[in-house]
Design a protein around this motif. Structure first.
Motif, short mmCIF file in Angstrom:
data_model
loop_
_atom_site.label_atom_id
_atom_site.label_comp_id
_atom_site.label_asym_id
_atom_site.label_seq_id
_atom_site.Cartn_x
_atom_site.Cartn_y
_atom_site.Cartn_z
N CYS A 360 25.16 0.08 -59.35
CA CYS A 360 26.61 0.21 -59.14
C CYS A 360 26.85 1.16 -57.98
CB CYS A 360 27.29 0.76 -60.39
SG CYS A 360 27.43 -0.45 -61.68
N ASP A 361 26.12 2.27 -58.00
CA ASP A 361 26.26 3.26 -56.96
C ASP A 361 25.85 2.67 -55.61
OD1 ASP A 361 26.83 5.79 -56.06
OD2 ASP A 361 24.71 6.40 -56.13
N ILE A 363 25.70 -0.53 -54.63
CA ILE A 363 26.55 -1.60 -54.09
C ILE A 363 28.02 -1.19 -54.00
CG2 ILE A 363 27.03 -4.09 -54.20
CD1 ILE A 363 24.81 -4.45 -56.13
N GLY A 364 28.39 -0.17 -54.78
CA GLY A 364 29.78 0.27 -54.69
C GLY A 364 30.70 -0.26 -55.78
N TYR A 365 30.21 -0.28 -57.03
CA TYR A 365 31.08 -0.60 -58.16
C TYR A 365 31.12 0.57 -59.12
CZ TYR A 365 31.13 -5.54 -56.89
OH TYR A 365 31.32 -6.73 -56.25
N SER A 366 32.23 0.73 -59.90
CA SER A 366 32.21 1.80 -60.90
C SER A 366 31.50 1.28 -62.14
CB SER A 366 33.60 2.24 -61.32
OG SER A 366 34.53 1.91 -60.36
N ARG A 420 27.19 -10.70 -52.29
CA ARG A 420 27.29 -9.31 -52.78
C ARG A 420 25.93 -8.79 -53.22
NH1 ARG A 420 31.14 -10.22 -57.54
NH2 ARG A 420 29.77 -12.02 -57.60
N LYS A 437 23.35 6.58 -52.05
CA LYS A 437 24.23 6.11 -50.97
C LYS A 437 24.55 7.21 -49.99
CE LYS A 437 27.91 4.43 -52.54
NZ LYS A 437 29.26 4.02 -52.57
#
Ligand SMILES: Nc1ncnc2c1ncn2[C@@H]1O[C@H](COP(=O)(O)OP(=O)(O)O)[C@@H](O)[C@H]1O
Ligand SMILES: [Mg+2]
Length: 437
Positions: A360-361, A363-366, A420, A437
């Motif tokens: 998640c971190d 790829i950028g999802y919570s 994605r 990231k």
């Protein structure tokens, strides 16, 4: 001078002729390819007939269900509001086809006698939020000026009432694969729509709910369930003989005479009957087998091609079901896949959670909570993608032991085809775990 010029012209002309001749031989190669293709007529005469959304003029072995639904909706021809209908049965038992078929006929009948009917078809698998479902209904009714996000749900619901109630008419709303909506967004919107007739003055709305999930009724609030299932129609699986009849009808429309063996149709029907009598699978087997036969340069579709088609169809089904998962479920599955690929033998909930959070971190999802991860694992288990029995770890408590139950190559292919995830699927666990990231 003049002579030199002539020589130049002369060599130029020769070069030109050589180039032309090369082109001619090249062109004749291509011509050969085209000629060969043209000489060998395709097995298909109309491939569209074998696509998922094609509905034939006759639906063999669904006469009773068609009659039942037509009888319920016929109330509308006398100006009444038909009962709401709940239709359920496993995938590929003809629910969607029957619903669309009967509605189309009802609308034709209505316009012949000067009554206004409309229907809105929503497949909730692709519209899992209340808002998006209403926007889709509005679009189906011709109202396309509503933004696809950003307004309060009540606002679009009011808009829907206006769009329906401007004249005397009956609007039937078909909620296909309803379980997807209710599982991700609850049944609020359904509840409101079961009561919408109270707000309508000129028009009336009737509802048709459809689900493949036989246990789904338990998820519904009892008020919604009783209103939605004023009538129930159950779709039983097809047997091999019935599937054979369905295939014969399709083959006649889609394939050239004399290009397929009757044995091949029987085999496809028998294989699909083993898999809970799924007509979609039977038709998929036929289409893919015919494609394989063509690819092999054979001009006849035989049982051997049906056998070969099985793997390809299975792969497509798995990939499609992964593509259709909600993003968070995809992320959890992605974590399991990465762990599985690294030959982790005993994958626990804790391991999945830590890889999932890093993903998640990355790829950028919570990330969602542990509780939600456990729900997602149960969903993936229900879909047959994983097994996750709970085991005791002695004094360390309990965990789920997770195993991928579908070929990892199919899962990887599904993720590779999704932009994605296409980048991250190639990474090792260590790349994701340590590269912050
Ligand atoms: N009785 C039938 N006759 C002909 N085609 C059928 C019949 N039942 C299903 N099909 C076809 O099989 C496929 C799957 O049917 P569908 O209505 O989508 O199943 P469900 O909605 O129950 O999952 C569709 O292509 C449909 O046209
Ligand atoms: Mg369907």
């Amino acid at each position: 001078m003049i002579r030199v010029k002539h020589i130049h012209l002369y060599t130029f002309a020769i070069e030109y002729v050589v180039v032309l001749m090369e082109q001619v031989t090249w062109l004749s190669d291509v011509d050969d390819i085209f000629d060969n293709l043209l000489k060998k007529p395709s097995i298909f005469t109309n491939k569209r007939v074998l696509s998922h959304d094609f509905i034939p003029e006759k639906l063999p072995h669904r006469e009773a269900e068609i009659k039942r639904l037509a009888f319920i909706l016929a109330t509308a021809l006398k100006g009444g509001k038909p009962s709401n209908v709940f239709m359920y049965g496993k995938t590929g038992t003809g629910k969607t086809a029957v619903a669309k078929y009967v509605l189309k006929k009802l609308i034709e009948k209505g316009s012949a006698i000067g009554l206004s009917f409309k229907y809105a078809y929503v497949n909730c698998r692709y519209r899992k939020s209340n808002y998006r479902v209403i926007v889709k209904i509005l679009e189906e009714l011709g109202e396309t000026r509503v933004p696809s996000t950003g307004l309060p749900t009540d606002f679009v619901l009011d808009k829907l009432i206006k769009v329906i109630d401007y004249k005397e008419q009956l609007v039937t709303i078909i909620f296909d694969e309803l379980d997807w909506l209710v599982k991700s967004s609850g049944d609020d919107v359904l509840y409101q729509l079961t009561r919408i007739n109270n707000d309508l003055k000129k028009s009336q709305v009737s509802l048709i709910g459809i689900t493949n999930d036989l246990k789904f009724r338990e998820y519904l609030d009892s008020r919604v369930l009783s209103s939605l299932s004023e009538e129930n129609i159950i779709f039983k699986p097809y047997n091999a003989q019935q599937l054979y009849d369905i295939l014969k009808q399709r083959a006649r429309m889609a394939l050239r005479d004399g290009t397929y063996d009757d044995e091949a149709l029987k085999l496809a029907a028998a294989l699909a009957a083993q898999e809970h009598g799924d007509a979609r699978r039977a038709i998929d087997l036929l289409r893919v087998a015919a494609e394989i036969a063509e690819r092999e340069g054979s001009n006849r579709l035989s049982s051997e091609h049906i056998y070969k088609a099985q793997d390809e169809v299975d792969r497509d089904v798995i990939e499609e079901s992964i593509r259709d998962l909600p993003t968070q479920e995809q992320l959890v599955l992605l974590a399991i896949t990465i762990l599985h690929r690294e030959r982790e033998r005993k994958i626990t909930t804790g391991m999945v959670r830590s890889v999932y959070e890093q993903l998640c971190d990355f790829i950028g999802y919570s990330p969602v909570t542990l509780r939600r991860i456990n729900d997602i694992l149960s969903d993936l288990e229900m879909l047959g993608i994983i097994t996750a029995p709970v085991v005791s770890l002695g004094r360390y408590g309990r965990t789920k032991l997770i195993r991928l139950e579908v070929p990892i190559s199919s899962v990887i292919r599904a993720f590779k085809n999704d932009e994605r995830f296409s980048d991250v699927i190639n990474k090792k666990k260590a790349d994701i775990m340590f590269k912050q990231k």
